[in-house]
Scaffold this motif. Structure first.
Motif, mmCIF file in Angstrom:
data_model
loop_
_atom_site.group_PDB
_atom_site.id
_atom_site.type_symbol
_atom_site.label_atom_id
_atom_site.label_comp_id
_atom_site.label_asym_id
_atom_site.label_seq_id
_atom_site.Cartn_x
_atom_site.Cartn_y
_atom_site.Cartn_z
ATOM 1 N N SER A 133 0.827 -1.190 0.000
ATOM 2 C CA SER A 133 0.000 0.000 0.000
ATOM 3 C C SER A 133 0.873 1.257 0.000
ATOM 4 C CB SER A 133 -0.909 -0.033 1.219
ATOM 5 O OG SER A 133 -1.678 1.131 1.253
ATOM 6 N N GLU A 134 1.924 1.257 0.832
ATOM 7 C CA GLU A 134 2.846 2.403 0.847
ATOM 8 C C GLU A 134 3.622 2.463 -0.461
ATOM 9 O OE1 GLU A 134 6.749 3.769 3.282
ATOM 10 O OE2 GLU A 134 5.103 2.917 4.453
ATOM 11 N N ARG A 135 3.954 1.278 -0.976
ATOM 12 C CA ARG A 135 4.664 1.213 -2.265
ATOM 13 C C ARG A 135 3.784 1.808 -3.373
ATOM 14 N NH1 ARG A 135 5.871 -4.208 -5.403
ATOM 15 N NH2 ARG A 135 6.963 -3.319 -7.162
ATOM 16 N N TRP A 136 2.490 1.432 -3.358
ATOM 17 C CA TRP A 136 1.549 1.965 -4.353
ATOM 18 C C TRP A 136 1.450 3.480 -4.227
ATOM 19 C CZ3 TRP A 136 -0.855 2.111 -8.696
ATOM 20 C CH2 TRP A 136 -1.970 2.917 -8.863
ATOM 21 N N THR A 137 1.430 4.004 -3.023
ATOM 22 C CA THR A 137 1.317 5.441 -2.804
ATOM 23 C C THR A 137 2.528 6.176 -3.380
ATOM 24 O OG1 THR A 137 0.082 4.991 -0.780
ATOM 25 C CG2 THR A 137 0.938 7.216 -1.045
ATOM 26 N N ARG A 138 3.739 5.641 -3.149
ATOM 27 C CA ARG A 138 4.947 6.284 -3.700
ATOM 28 C C ARG A 138 4.949 6.213 -5.228
ATOM 29 N NH1 ARG A 138 8.198 3.346 0.458
ATOM 30 N NH2 ARG A 138 8.368 1.862 -1.236
ATOM 31 N N MET A 139 4.597 5.032 -5.769
ATOM 32 C CA MET A 139 4.589 4.874 -7.227
ATOM 33 C C MET A 139 3.529 5.786 -7.846
ATOM 34 S SD MET A 139 4.176 1.473 -9.676
ATOM 35 C CE MET A 139 3.738 0.511 -8.308
ATOM 36 N N LYS A 140 2.384 5.896 -7.201
ATOM 37 C CA LYS A 140 1.303 6.759 -7.693
ATOM 38 C C LYS A 140 1.749 8.220 -7.720
ATOM 39 C CE LYS A 140 -3.424 8.097 -6.585
ATOM 40 N NZ LYS A 140 -4.525 7.946 -5.647
ATOM 41 N N ALA A 141 2.420 8.652 -6.657
ATOM 42 C CA ALA A 141 2.893 10.043 -6.606
ATOM 43 C C ALA A 141 3.899 10.314 -7.729
ATOM 44 C CB ALA A 141 3.521 10.325 -5.249
ATOM 45 N N LYS A 142 4.801 9.378 -7.997
ATOM 46 C CA LYS A 142 5.776 9.547 -9.083
ATOM 47 C C LYS A 142 5.092 9.585 -10.447
ATOM 48 C CE LYS A 142 9.700 7.335 -6.798
ATOM 49 N NZ LYS A 142 10.590 6.167 -6.812
ATOM 50 N N LEU A 143 4.136 8.686 -10.646
ATOM 51 C CA LEU A 143 3.433 8.647 -11.934
ATOM 52 C C LEU A 143 2.601 9.915 -12.153
ATOM 53 C CD1 LEU A 143 2.281 4.922 -12.028
ATOM 54 C CD2 LEU A 143 3.949 6.002 -13.540
ATOM 55 N N GLU A 144 1.941 10.397 -11.101
ATOM 56 C CA GLU A 144 1.156 11.622 -11.230
ATOM 57 C C GLU A 144 2.044 12.813 -11.533
ATOM 58 O OE1 GLU A 144 -1.032 11.694 -7.548
ATOM 59 O OE2 GLU A 144 -2.783 10.752 -8.473
ATOM 60 N N ALA A 145 3.209 12.861 -10.902
ATOM 61 C CA ALA A 145 4.151 13.959 -11.179
ATOM 62 C C ALA A 145 4.635 13.891 -12.618
ATOM 63 C CB ALA A 145 5.332 13.902 -10.212
ATOM 64 N N ALA A 146 4.936 12.697 -13.103
ATOM 65 C CA ALA A 146 5.394 12.534 -14.490
ATOM 66 C C ALA A 146 4.281 12.879 -15.471
ATOM 67 C CB ALA A 146 5.886 11.109 -14.715
ATOM 68 N N ALA A 147 3.064 12.467 -15.169
ATOM 69 C CA ALA A 147 1.944 12.759 -16.056
ATOM 70 C C ALA A 147 1.659 14.253 -16.097
ATOM 71 C CB ALA A 147 0.703 11.998 -15.611
ATOM 72 N N ALA A 148 1.767 14.928 -14.967
ATOM 73 C CA ALA A 148 1.516 16.363 -14.916
ATOM 74 C C ALA A 148 2.584 17.117 -15.692
ATOM 75 C CB ALA A 148 1.476 16.849 -13.474
ATOM 76 N N SER A 164 4.343 15.963 -18.303
ATOM 77 C CA SER A 164 4.369 15.658 -19.730
ATOM 78 C C SER A 164 3.088 16.005 -20.467
ATOM 79 C CB SER A 164 4.652 14.166 -19.920
ATOM 80 O OG SER A 164 3.565 13.414 -19.407
ATOM 81 N N SER A 165 2.066 16.448 -19.776
ATOM 82 C CA SER A 165 0.799 16.609 -20.465
ATOM 83 C C SER A 165 0.395 18.064 -20.686
ATOM 84 C CB SER A 165 -0.294 15.880 -19.681
ATOM 85 O OG SER A 165 -0.416 16.479 -18.404
ATOM 86 N N ASN A 166 1.312 18.982 -20.580
ATOM 87 C CA ASN A 166 1.046 20.404 -20.843
ATOM 88 C C ASN A 166 -0.119 20.946 -20.022
ATOM 89 O OD1 ASN A 166 3.137 20.434 -22.695
ATOM 90 N ND2 ASN A 166 1.782 19.837 -24.371
ATOM 91 N N GLY A 167 -0.123 20.652 -18.754
ATOM 92 C CA GLY A 167 -1.148 21.232 -17.893
ATOM 93 C C GLY A 167 -2.365 20.371 -17.685
ATOM 94 N N SER A 168 -2.643 19.409 -18.575
ATOM 95 C CA SER A 168 -3.809 18.560 -18.324
ATOM 96 C C SER A 168 -3.443 17.538 -17.254
ATOM 97 C CB SER A 168 -4.259 17.870 -19.610
ATOM 98 O OG SER A 168 -3.280 16.970 -20.047
ATOM 99 N N ARG A 169 -4.410 17.153 -16.500
ATOM 100 C CA ARG A 169 -4.165 16.315 -15.315
ATOM 101 C C ARG A 169 -4.692 14.909 -15.523
ATOM 102 N NH1 ARG A 169 -1.305 15.844 -10.981
ATOM 103 N NH2 ARG A 169 -2.403 15.531 -9.048
ATOM 104 N N TRP A 170 -3.873 13.944 -15.228
ATOM 105 C CA TRP A 170 -4.270 12.547 -15.258
ATOM 106 C C TRP A 170 -4.613 12.123 -13.841
ATOM 107 C CZ3 TRP A 170 -2.789 8.750 -19.314
ATOM 108 C CH2 TRP A 170 -2.471 9.384 -20.510
ATOM 109 N N ILE A 171 -5.549 11.238 -13.709
ATOM 110 C CA ILE A 171 -5.908 10.723 -12.389
ATOM 111 C C ILE A 171 -5.602 9.236 -12.373
ATOM 112 C CG2 ILE A 171 -7.782 10.291 -10.764
ATOM 113 C CD1 ILE A 171 -9.151 12.793 -11.902
ATOM 114 N N LEU A 172 -4.733 8.846 -11.459
ATOM 115 C CA LEU A 172 -4.375 7.444 -11.304
ATOM 116 C C LEU A 172 -5.094 6.899 -10.080
ATOM 117 C CD1 LEU A 172 -0.559 7.784 -11.930
ATOM 118 C CD2 LEU A 172 -2.295 7.014 -13.528
ATOM 119 N N SER A 173 -5.663 5.708 -10.225
ATOM 120 C CA SER A 173 -6.349 5.104 -9.089
ATOM 121 C C SER A 173 -6.170 3.596 -9.132
ATOM 122 C CB SER A 173 -7.833 5.460 -9.099
ATOM 123 O OG SER A 173 -8.447 4.976 -10.258
ATOM 124 N N SER A 174 -6.217 3.013 -7.968
ATOM 125 C CA SER A 174 -6.089 1.564 -7.859
ATOM 126 C C SER A 174 -7.450 0.930 -8.123
ATOM 127 C CB SER A 174 -5.591 1.192 -6.470
ATOM 128 O OG SER A 174 -6.591 1.486 -5.515
#
Length: 172
Positions: free
Chosen positions: A1-16, A18-28
Motif C-alpha cells: 500500500s505504501e509502495r503503491w502510494t509512492r509509485m502513484k505520486a511519481k506517476l502523477e508527477a510525471a503525467a503532470a 508531460s501533459s502540458n497542464g492537463s491532469r491525469w488521475i491514477l487510481s487503484s
C-alpha cells in the motif's frame, strides 16, 4: 500500500509534467470499486426518494378520486340510508373500494415498474459502461418479497387515503 502510494505520486508527477497542464488521475482497482459503490449507493438513495414521492402522489390521487366519488354518489348513499343501510356498512363499503383501488394500482404499478426497470437498466448500463466501468448487468430481477412489500404498501396507503372519504360517505 505504501509502495503503491509512492509509485502513484511519481506517476502523477510525471503525467503532470508531460501533459502540458492537463491532469491525469491514477487510481487503484480498490479505489475504483469504492467510487463505483458510492455512485451506486447515491443512485439507490435517489430512486428510493423518487419512489416515496410517487407513493405520496398516488395517495393524494386516490384520496381525491374517492372524495370526488362521495360527492358524485350522494344520491345513491341517501337511497341506501333510506333503505336501512347503516353508516358503518357504507363506511365499510367505501374502505373496501379503497382497498380494491390500492390492490389494482399496486399490481399495475408492479408490472409497469418492472418493465420500466428493464428499460432503465439497459439505458443506465450503457452509460455506466461507457463512462465509468464495465458491468455485466443486463436486466432487473423481479424480487418477490420486495414486490409483496410494495403491494402491501400500496394497499395500506390507499386505505389511509380512503379513510376520510369513507367517514364523509358514512355521515352523508
Amino acid at each position: 500500500s505504501e509502495r503503491w502510494t509512492r509509485m502513484k505520486a511519481k506517476l502523477e508527477a510525471a503525467a503532470a509534467d508531460s501533459s502540458n497542464g492537463s491532469r491525469w488521475i491514477l487510481s487503484s482497482p480498490a479505489e475504483r470499486r469504492a467510487a463505483a459503490a458510492t455512485m451506486t449507493e447515491a443512485f439507490r438513495l435517489n430512486l428510493t426518494i423518487l419512489s416515496l414521492l410517487a407513493l405520496l402522489v398516488g395517495l393524494y390521487l386516490v384520496f381525491q378520486g374517492l372524495d370526488g366519488a362521495v360527492v358524485r354518489r350522494r344520491n345513491e348513499i341517501a337511497v341506501l340510508r333510506s333503505l336501512g343501510v347503516t353508516s358503518r356498512q357504507i363506511q365499510s363499503a367505501w374502505l373496501v373500494e379503497a382497498v380494491t383501488v390500492g390492490l389494482a394500482g399496486g399490481l399495475l404499478g408492479l408490472g409497469l415498474g418492472w418493465l420500466g426497470a428493464q428499460v432503465a437498466v439497459q439505458m443506465v448500463g450503457r452509460t455506466v459502461n461507457a463512462l465509468y466501468f464495465a458491468t455485466s448487468v443486463d436486466s432487473a430481477a423481479f424480487n418477490l418479497p420486495e414486490a409483496g412489500v410494495a403491494l402491501l404498501l400500496s394497499v395500506v396507503a390507499s386505505t389511509l387515503a380512503g379513510w376520510r372519504p369513507a367517514r364523509v360517505a358514512a355521515n352523508t
